[in-house]
Design a protein around this motif. Structure first.
Motif, mmCIF file in Angstrom:
data_model
loop_
_atom_site.group_PDB
_atom_site.id
_atom_site.type_symbol
_atom_site.label_atom_id
_atom_site.label_comp_id
_atom_site.label_asym_id
_atom_site.label_seq_id
_atom_site.Cartn_x
_atom_site.Cartn_y
_atom_site.Cartn_z
ATOM 1 N N LEU A 38 -5.832 4.070 -6.128
ATOM 2 C CA LEU A 38 -4.672 3.809 -5.252
ATOM 3 C C LEU A 38 -4.589 2.316 -4.958
ATOM 4 O O LEU A 38 -5.499 1.753 -4.339
ATOM 5 C CB LEU A 38 -4.812 4.558 -3.918
ATOM 6 N N THR A 39 -3.499 1.699 -5.347
ATOM 7 C CA THR A 39 -3.291 0.283 -5.042
ATOM 8 C C THR A 39 -3.243 0.076 -3.529
ATOM 9 O O THR A 39 -3.772 -0.912 -3.011
ATOM 10 C CB THR A 39 -1.967 -0.185 -5.691
ATOM 11 N N THR A 40 -2.616 1.012 -2.821
ATOM 12 C CA THR A 40 -2.440 0.831 -1.367
ATOM 13 C C THR A 40 -3.755 0.958 -0.600
ATOM 14 O O THR A 40 -3.780 0.708 0.607
ATOM 15 C CB THR A 40 -1.422 1.852 -0.806
ATOM 16 N N ALA A 41 -4.843 1.340 -1.293
ATOM 17 C CA ALA A 41 -6.148 1.393 -0.619
ATOM 18 C C ALA A 41 -6.894 0.058 -0.738
ATOM 19 O O ALA A 41 -7.988 -0.090 -0.203
ATOM 20 C CB ALA A 41 -6.999 2.519 -1.210
ATOM 21 N N PHE A 45 -3.613 -4.399 1.433
ATOM 22 C CA PHE A 45 -2.586 -3.542 2.044
ATOM 23 C C PHE A 45 -3.074 -2.891 3.339
ATOM 24 O O PHE A 45 -2.381 -2.078 3.937
ATOM 25 C CB PHE A 45 -2.118 -2.481 1.023
ATOM 26 N N ALA A 46 -4.292 -3.293 3.767
ATOM 27 C CA ALA A 46 -4.902 -2.654 4.939
ATOM 28 C C ALA A 46 -4.104 -2.928 6.209
ATOM 29 O O ALA A 46 -4.130 -2.133 7.149
ATOM 30 C CB ALA A 46 -6.344 -3.127 5.095
ATOM 31 N N GLY A 47 -3.382 -4.051 6.243
ATOM 32 C CA GLY A 47 -2.642 -4.385 7.460
ATOM 33 C C GLY A 47 -1.278 -3.737 7.557
ATOM 34 O O GLY A 47 -0.554 -3.937 8.530
ATOM 35 N N LEU A 347 1.290 8.535 -5.134
ATOM 36 C CA LEU A 347 0.978 8.465 -3.696
ATOM 37 C C LEU A 347 1.257 7.058 -3.147
ATOM 38 O O LEU A 347 1.794 6.906 -2.048
ATOM 39 C CB LEU A 347 -0.477 8.877 -3.451
ATOM 40 N N ASP A 348 0.902 6.033 -3.928
ATOM 41 C CA ASP A 348 1.225 4.656 -3.517
ATOM 42 C C ASP A 348 2.728 4.499 -3.303
ATOM 43 O O ASP A 348 3.172 3.920 -2.303
ATOM 44 C CB ASP A 348 0.831 3.663 -4.629
ATOM 45 N N LEU A 349 3.498 5.001 -4.276
ATOM 46 C CA LEU A 349 4.951 4.826 -4.219
ATOM 47 C C LEU A 349 5.543 5.565 -3.024
ATOM 48 O O LEU A 349 6.448 5.049 -2.347
ATOM 49 C CB LEU A 349 5.585 5.322 -5.525
ATOM 50 N N ALA A 350 5.027 6.757 -2.751
ATOM 51 C CA ALA A 350 5.520 7.515 -1.598
ATOM 52 C C ALA A 350 5.256 6.727 -0.312
ATOM 53 O O ALA A 350 6.148 6.564 0.533
ATOM 54 C CB ALA A 350 4.827 8.879 -1.546
ATOM 55 N N ARG A 351 4.044 6.215 -0.181
ATOM 56 C CA ARG A 351 3.691 5.491 1.051
ATOM 57 C C ARG A 351 4.530 4.222 1.195
ATOM 58 O O ARG A 351 5.031 3.911 2.277
ATOM 59 C CB ARG A 351 2.207 5.099 1.015
#
Ligand SMILES: NC(=O)c1ccc[n+]([C@@H]2O[C@H](COP(=O)([O-])OP(=O)(O)OC[C@H]3O[C@@H](n4cnc5c(N)ncnc54)[C@H](O)[C@@H]3O)[C@@H](O)[C@H]2O)c1
Length: 406
Positions: A38-41, A45-47, A347-351
């Motif tokens: 997951l890129t968003t992990a 992207f934590a902020g 999942l990244d795209l959804a978020r």
């Protein structure tokens, strides 16, 4: 603070990608898996105030009769992915979410996909307008029953044959004059219309037309909706978008680039039809000229080899000239499990789409270019620059200044 409740509505929900994304979401919310892939992990992207896996409810449309559990069992048996413990640990979520599955529409999906449709409750709609109305009813019902604040509609359905736009697709008013016809839109655009008209985010993970119609961009502006796509960049094309810049930046001249892809999942059966395959080859082949600044001879083949299941092998042969005209070769072999490569991106795209909507963004989500083979709203295919744009976007939208990870 009360948790948000959001929905992920998958078009093609019980396909390989849809079911794996659903299983992955359950595994993450139950702490049964790490967010690898997951890129968003990533720390960058934590902020961002992104939705946590536990905040999602999943539902979707499909044209085949199956539950999420059936779909992941099929992958488990045919492609030897997932562990029995993981499947058992996620069984309850998969059953709960299977109650949210609804019959999709085959209107404008083409012959090969129509042959897949085996749900006994599939409706044959007489017009695009009737299909849009039903899709919107299903979406509303999902949101209301689960008291969801937002829902993102994500297309992971089979690849449709190319669709030819006509002058009637140029504006919303003109499109309205043909919506009572059955062939006004391909199925992917029926779903896109339904979502955007409700003001909901729509993301197209496939090469199909989806929201790629001027009239639908106008609809998104009118309803203040966001959309993104298209065709997830998960394997061979991802490597192309990393390696082609290397040749360009070292001033090595690519003479030819040949890529052969073999795999045996249901997507492969659909892509075995030359017309459906044409949509995919177009998105896989288009980036070289932009990245290199010239068009070398190139060839992309996609063949269905049943025994391989969801395991795709790409073999690429790159012939290039170096100093003093010396010809050299790079070859690579990529063996990836298609659905496992795609699911974390879904999942990244959804978020990221839900987040963008909360931020008040409207129109095309060009910051998502690094996820796609044919990025909408950004002509640059250079993976490094695309990723840098996403990181810059994240830095602009941090709730708190990003924590240094050095
Ligand atoms: N790595 C990857 O797997 C990857 C990468 C990029 C793009 N994609 C694209 O994602 C899509 C899904 O791939 P997959 O391997 O899961 O394929 P799949 O065949 O396993 O799943 C597709 C699902 O869509 C359903 N479907 C087809 N038409 C529909 C319609 N009109 N309405 C509702 N449901 C419909 C099918 O019944 C099936 O369950 C394909 O278009 C593929 O090209 C996949």
């Amino acid at each position: 603070m009360a948790e948000r409740r959001v929905g992920l509505w998958l078009i093609g929900a019980v396909g390989g990608v849809g079911a794996t994304a659903t299983l992955g979401l359950s595994a993450l919310r139950r702490g049964l898996a790490e967010p690898v892939g997951l890129t968003t992990a990533l720390p960058e992207f934590a902020g961002l105030d992104l939705d946590a896996p536990a905040e999602f409810v999943v539902g979707g449309h499909d044209i085949r009769q199956a539950t999420f559990a059936d779909a992941v069992q099929e992958l488990y048996k045919q492609s030897h992915v997932f562990s029995p413990a993981l499947l058992a640990g996620c069984a309850r979520d998969l059953d709960d979410w299977s109650a949210n599955l609804r019959p999709g529409t085959l209107l404008g999906a083409g012959e090969t996909i129509t042959r897949l449709g085996d749900r006994p409750d599939l409706v044959r709609f007489a017009s695009a307008r009737a299909a849009i109305t039903q899709v919107q009813r299903d979406l509303h019902d999902f949101r209301t029953r689960h008291r969801l604040e937002q829902v993102v509609v994500l297309n992971v359905a089979s690849t449709e044959p190319p669709f030819t736009l006509t002058p009637a697709h140029a504006t919303l008013a003109q499109l309205d004059t043909i919506l009572d016809q059955p062939d006004a839109l391909p199925a992917s655009s029926v779903y896109a219309y339904a979502a955007l008209d409700l003001g909901w985010p729509y993301v197209n993970f496939t090469p199909s037309t989806g929201a790629g119609i001027p009239a639908l961009a106008e609809l998104a502006q009118l309803r203040q909706a966001v959309f993104g796509g298209k065709d997830g960049k998960t394997g061979e094309t991802l490597l192309k978008s990393v390696l082609a810049p290397m040749f360009a930046e070292r001033n090595l001249q690519v003479l030819s680039w040949v890529g052969h892809n073999i795999f045996g999942n249901r997507d492969g059966i659909v892509l075995n039809n030359p017309s459906n395959k044409a949509s995919k080859i177009r998105t896989k082949d288009a980036l070289l000229a932009q990245l290199l600044g010239y068009k070398p001879q190139s060839h992309v083949s996609i063949e269905y080899i049943e025994s391989l299941g969801d395991w795709k092998t790409a073999w690429d042969h790159i012939h290039f000239a170096g100093f003093l005209g010396t010809k050299m070769t790079l070859q690579f072999t990529w063996q990836g499990c298609d659905s496992l490569l795609a699911a974390p991106l879904v999942l990244d795209l959804a978020r990221l789409a839900l987040f963008a909507q909360r931020q008040g963004q409207v129109g095309v989500l060009s910051q998502l270019a690094c996820f796609f083979k044919s990025p909408m709203g950004d002509d640059d295919h250079h993976f490094g620059r695309q990723f840098a744009k996403l990181v810059a976007y994240a830095a602009q939208h941090h709730r708190t200044p990003p924590v240094s990870v050095s």
